[in-house]
Design a protein around this motif. Structure first.
Motif, short mmCIF file in Angstrom:
data_model
loop_
_atom_site.label_atom_id
_atom_site.label_comp_id
_atom_site.label_asym_id
_atom_site.label_seq_id
_atom_site.Cartn_x
_atom_site.Cartn_y
_atom_site.Cartn_z
N VAL A 241 26.41 40.14 -20.13
CA VAL A 241 26.48 39.41 -18.87
C VAL A 241 27.86 39.59 -18.26
CG1 VAL A 241 26.41 37.12 -17.82
CG2 VAL A 241 24.75 37.74 -19.59
N ALA A 242 27.90 39.94 -16.99
CA ALA A 242 29.17 40.16 -16.30
C ALA A 242 29.04 39.64 -14.87
CB ALA A 242 29.53 41.65 -16.31
N GLY A 243 30.10 39.84 -14.10
CA GLY A 243 30.09 39.46 -12.70
C GLY A 243 30.78 40.53 -11.87
N VAL B 286 26.50 38.93 -25.03
CA VAL B 286 27.96 38.92 -24.90
C VAL B 286 28.31 38.81 -23.42
CG1 VAL B 286 28.37 40.32 -26.98
CG2 VAL B 286 28.15 41.45 -24.74
N THR B 287 29.52 38.35 -23.14
CA THR B 287 30.07 38.50 -21.80
C THR B 287 31.01 39.70 -21.83
OG1 THR B 287 31.85 36.93 -22.29
CG2 THR B 287 29.89 36.08 -21.16
N ALA B 288 31.12 40.39 -20.71
CA ALA B 288 31.99 41.57 -20.62
C ALA B 288 32.73 41.53 -19.29
CB ALA B 288 31.16 42.85 -20.73
N PHE B 289 34.06 41.55 -19.36
CA PHE B 289 34.88 41.51 -18.15
C PHE B 289 35.97 42.57 -18.24
CE2 PHE B 289 33.47 37.03 -18.65
CZ PHE B 289 32.64 36.98 -17.54
N ILE B 290 36.34 43.08 -17.07
CA ILE B 290 37.41 44.07 -16.97
C ILE B 290 38.44 43.59 -15.97
CG2 ILE B 290 36.11 45.37 -15.20
CD1 ILE B 290 37.37 47.95 -16.35
N GLU B 291 39.70 43.79 -16.28
CA GLU B 291 40.77 43.40 -15.35
C GLU B 291 41.91 44.41 -15.42
OE1 GLU B 291 43.68 40.20 -17.20
OE2 GLU B 291 41.60 39.62 -17.60
N ALA C 98 24.75 27.98 -16.81
CA ALA C 98 26.01 27.30 -16.54
C ALA C 98 27.13 27.85 -17.42
CB ALA C 98 25.86 25.80 -16.76
N LYS C 99 26.79 28.18 -18.66
CA LYS C 99 27.79 28.75 -19.57
C LYS C 99 28.26 30.12 -19.08
CE LYS C 99 26.94 28.04 -23.90
NZ LYS C 99 26.39 28.13 -25.28
N PHE C 100 27.32 30.96 -18.64
CA PHE C 100 27.70 32.25 -18.08
C PHE C 100 28.62 32.07 -16.87
CE2 PHE C 100 23.29 34.02 -19.46
CZ PHE C 100 23.75 34.19 -20.75
N THR C 101 28.23 31.15 -16.01
CA THR C 101 28.99 30.92 -14.77
C THR C 101 30.39 30.41 -15.08
OG1 THR C 101 26.93 30.46 -13.59
CG2 THR C 101 28.97 29.73 -12.55
N ALA C 102 30.51 29.54 -16.08
CA ALA C 102 31.84 29.04 -16.48
C ALA C 102 32.71 30.17 -17.00
CB ALA C 102 31.68 27.94 -17.53
N GLU C 103 32.11 31.11 -17.74
CA GLU C 103 32.87 32.26 -18.24
C GLU C 103 33.34 33.14 -17.09
OE1 GLU C 103 33.84 33.13 -21.26
OE2 GLU C 103 32.95 31.43 -22.32
N ILE C 104 32.47 33.34 -16.10
CA ILE C 104 32.86 34.13 -14.93
C ILE C 104 33.97 33.45 -14.17
CG2 ILE C 104 32.05 34.99 -12.69
CD1 ILE C 104 29.30 35.43 -14.08
#
Length: 339
Positions: free
Chosen positions: A131-133, A242-247, A276-282
């Motif tokens: 899950v990502a944004g 999993v959540t996956a983010f790039i910065e 809601a948990k996904f959104t909080a992570e984003i």
């Protein structure tokens, strides 16, 4: 009024040729960028973003309104500073796609943290939901993981203009990604097939375009209508998440962070809780790198009964469809999710 109407008719009549010309120009520009040294191309992207900030008035206005919602403690000067960086980030993200053949072999350009969670999940043989944004250069995130040999399947929305869709599809398939279109009537079947093949199915869950079922969950202190498709898939298929983010890193390049997301139940309430948990992570990732989100997206365009108070219980839009999807396994509501 007559002139305005004539101008609108002219724009509609010439939309096809204009889009065809623009698509060819973007493709040619992308190829030209690929021939430049990386440092020169990134500087060009920064300049393009700076120019876009000055020219694109409507996205700038919307973005400033949304920054004021998300960061009310900051003044207008701070919001403008973040937004200028957002446009510059977007410009550099665009050129990075043109540079991808040069960046892919550079092991240090994108670093990955927490990839052991992926290895552990795939070892179970049930596939993985990532899950990502729309945070950071999300296209580079997927391409990088595919370049490392991971079986990545991205869920994407079909772009209405076929020429622009072809440009994006060409990059994704060239980067080794498998693409599933969420408006495909067989969407749920193809997702389940990808998971059976032990692939990583990646979904973006941070936008509301008004189609399909949605749950209202807190996002920067206001309720935001959010697609529950990722949560429904996870709970229905019992797939690890999993959540996956790039910065961007301060010294250049990027950092990808991978984190497992535990699930606690299997009921309808858990769909909202997990969304809601996904959104909080984003939201946490956006707060970590506020210049790297798409602030011009109208994330709070709709509210349940006009409420803006995050303390109110999460509400479901299209609750009947959501309930039927959770109980019967119908693919139709999921096929319309924004991911």
């Amino acid at each position: 009024m007559g002139r305005r109407s004539l101008w609108r008719r002219l724009r509609r009549a010439t939309r096809g040729p204009r889009n065809a010309l623009l698509a060819r120009a973007i493709g040619a520009f992308g190829r030209a960028i690929g021939a430049l040294p990386v440092s020169v191309a990134l500087a060009l992207g920064w300049t393009m973003g700076t120019a876009a900030y000055g020219v694109l008035g409507t996205p700038r206005r919307l973005a400033l309104e949304h920054l004021a919602i998300a960061f009310p403690e900051l003044n207008l000067a701070a919001h403008r500073s973040i937004l200028r960086s957002t446009f510059r980030h977007a410009g550099q993200s665009f050129v990075e796609l043109g540079l991808w053949p040069k960046l892919a072999p550079r092991a240090g350009y994108v670093r990955v943290e927490g990839d052991e969670a992926i290895t552990a999940a795939l070892a179970e043989g049930r596939g993985l939901l990532a899950v990502a944004g729309h945070v950071g250069n999300w296209e580079l995130l997927a391409a990088t993981m595919a370049a490392r040999g991971l079986p990545i399947t991205v869920v994407a929305r079909r772009v209405h203009e076929t020429r622009f869709h072809a440009l994006i599809a060409r990059f994704r398939t060239g980067a080794g990604l498998e693409v599933l279109l969420r408006d495909d009537p067989a969407f749920l079947t193809t997702v389940r097939d990808a998971l059976r093949r032990n692939r990583i199915v990646a979904l973006l869950v941070d936008q509301d375009t008004g189609r399909g079922a949605g749950v209202f969950v807190p996002f920067f202190g206001r309720l935001a209508r959010t697609p529950p498709g990722a949560a429904l898939l996870a709970l229905r298929t019992h797939t690890p998440i999993v959540t996956a983010f790039i910065e961007r890193r301060a010294g250049g390049g990027h950092l990808i962070r991978i984190r497992p997301v535990p699930t606690d139940g299997r009921g309808r309430g858990e769909v909202m809780a997990l969304t809601a948990k996904f959104t909080a992570e984003i939201e946490a990732q956006i707060r970590r790198a506020p210049a790297e989100w798409v602030w011009w997206h109208e994330r709070w365009r709709r509210q349940p009964d006009g409420a803006l108070d995050e303390r109110r219980p999460a509400r479901v839009h299209g609750a009947g469809a959501l309930r039927r999807a959770a109980v019967r396994g119908s693919s139709q509501p999921l096929a319309r999710q924004e991911s």
